[in-house]
Design a protein around this motif. Structure first.
Motif, PDB file in Angstrom:
ATOM      1  N   HIS A 119      -0.882 -52.384  39.297  1.00  0.00           N
ATOM      2  CA  HIS A 119      -0.294 -52.365  37.955  1.00  0.00           C
ATOM      3  C   HIS A 119      -1.369 -52.558  36.885  1.00  0.00           C
ATOM      4  CE1 HIS A 119       3.585 -52.655  39.990  1.00  0.00           C
ATOM      5  NE2 HIS A 119       3.129 -53.693  40.659  1.00  0.00           N
ATOM      6  N   GLN A 120      -2.341 -51.659  36.869  1.00  0.00           N
ATOM      7  CA  GLN A 120      -3.471 -51.807  35.950  1.00  0.00           C
ATOM      8  C   GLN A 120      -3.043 -51.825  34.487  1.00  0.00           C
ATOM      9  OE1 GLN A 120      -3.269 -49.455  38.355  1.00  0.00           O
ATOM     10  NE2 GLN A 120      -5.193 -49.214  39.466  1.00  0.00           N
ATOM     11  N   GLU A 121      -2.135 -50.944  34.124  1.00  0.00           N
ATOM     12  CA  GLU A 121      -1.741 -50.824  32.720  1.00  0.00           C
ATOM     13  C   GLU A 121      -1.056 -52.096  32.223  1.00  0.00           C
ATOM     14  OE1 GLU A 121       1.351 -48.091  30.203  1.00  0.00           O
ATOM     15  OE2 GLU A 121      -0.026 -47.042  31.540  1.00  0.00           O
ATOM     16  N   GLN A 122      -0.160 -52.628  33.041  1.00  0.00           N
ATOM     17  CA  GLN A 122       0.552 -53.844  32.641  1.00  0.00           C
ATOM     18  C   GLN A 122      -0.400 -55.029  32.509  1.00  0.00           C
ATOM     19  OE1 GLN A 122       1.537 -51.678  34.866  1.00  0.00           O
ATOM     20  NE2 GLN A 122       3.666 -51.136  34.465  1.00  0.00           N
ATOM     21  N   VAL A 123      -1.348 -55.126  33.418  1.00  0.00           N
ATOM     22  CA  VAL A 123      -2.302 -56.231  33.375  1.00  0.00           C
ATOM     23  C   VAL A 123      -3.209 -56.129  32.152  1.00  0.00           C
ATOM     24  CG1 VAL A 123      -4.360 -57.158  34.521  1.00  0.00           C
ATOM     25  CG2 VAL A 123      -2.281 -56.761  35.836  1.00  0.00           C
TER      26      VAL A 123
END
Length: 250
Positions: A119-123
């Motif tokens: 979940h790169q974008e959320q992090v």
């Protein structure tokens, strides 16, 4: 005799070590619930990463790190495996896993190596979420103590800057409304925020009682944000970061 030795050597090389085909974590944590249902897409992905890392049966280390070969608590709760330290080659590119043992993998201070594997974008955008900055709570409280920051919403728990990487969701009518609102009330949509001022001294409050708001905010209000730990108390028994909402504690 020589044939037997060759056979045993081939047998040992061909099969993974016992530590890699079992989950040593469950020797102490037996009975713990799975983070998700084993048939779910998320759990399958966790098992896939564990397999890529060389420990197909130990899904715990994918998020928590630690030493999967250890048989004592002290050794198990230390470090991480080489595959995570160096990075795994996946369909999303090379990603690094836990760099150490993490009791709470959801912590925003390290979750780029845990939740961020998928979940790169959320992090990346977590630092501008209201649950992290608590800018609304801060602005409202400052207003109640005499409007110390006027109509501006640019004070948060930490110094942060906006990252415009999310596509705005909603209908076209809603998107137009939000764009119009940003132009009408730009102070509510800051591009960056500064850290909440430190609590004042008793002498400073004596001179200006309004400054007591910063002590009030820090002691009573701001401990609920996702950048810090919960407590062993009713209503505050939670994790940090992603874990605060996405992992149930009982």
């Amino acid at each position: 005799m020589i044939f037997l030795r060759i056979f045993l050597l081939f047998f040992l090389i061909s099969f993974p070590s016992q530590a890699s085909i079992q989950n040593n974590c469950l020797k102490c944590h037996n009975g713990i619930e799975d983070i998700r249902d084993q048939s779910s897409k998320m759990m399958k992905e966790i098992f896939h990463i564990a397999t890529l890392a060389g420990y197909p049966q130990n899904n715990c280390i994918v998020c928590h790190g630690g030493n999967p070969k250890a048989i004592t608590k002290e050794e198990a709760h230390k470090g991480s495996i080489k595959a995570f330290l160096k990075g795994l080659k996946t369909k999303r590119g090379t990603i690094k896993g836990p760099q150490n043992f993490y009791p709470d993998p959801g912590s925003p201070w390290i979750n780029k190596y845990t939740c961020g594997m998928c979940h790169q974008e959320q992090v990346r955008t977590q630092y501008t979420s209201l649950m992290f900055t608590e800018a609304g709570k801060i602005q409202g409280t400052l207003w109640g103590f005499g409007g110390l920051n006027g109509y501006k919403h640019d004070i948060g728990n930490y110094d942060v800057e906006a990252l415009d990487i999310h596509e705005t969701l909603g209908t076209q009518q809603y998107k137009k409304y939000m764009e119009k609102l940003k132009k009408l009330e730009p102070q509510v949509f800051p591009k960056k925020m500064t850290t909440l001022p430190k609590a004042p001294t008793a002498e400073e409050v004596e001179k200006n009682p309004q400054l007591a708001v910063y002590t009030y905010l820090r002691q009573e209000c701001q401990r609920c944000h996702t950048g810090n730990k919960g407590r062993q108390k009713r209503g505050d028994f939670r994790g940090m970061g992603c874990s605060a909402c996405h992992i149930p504690y009982s």
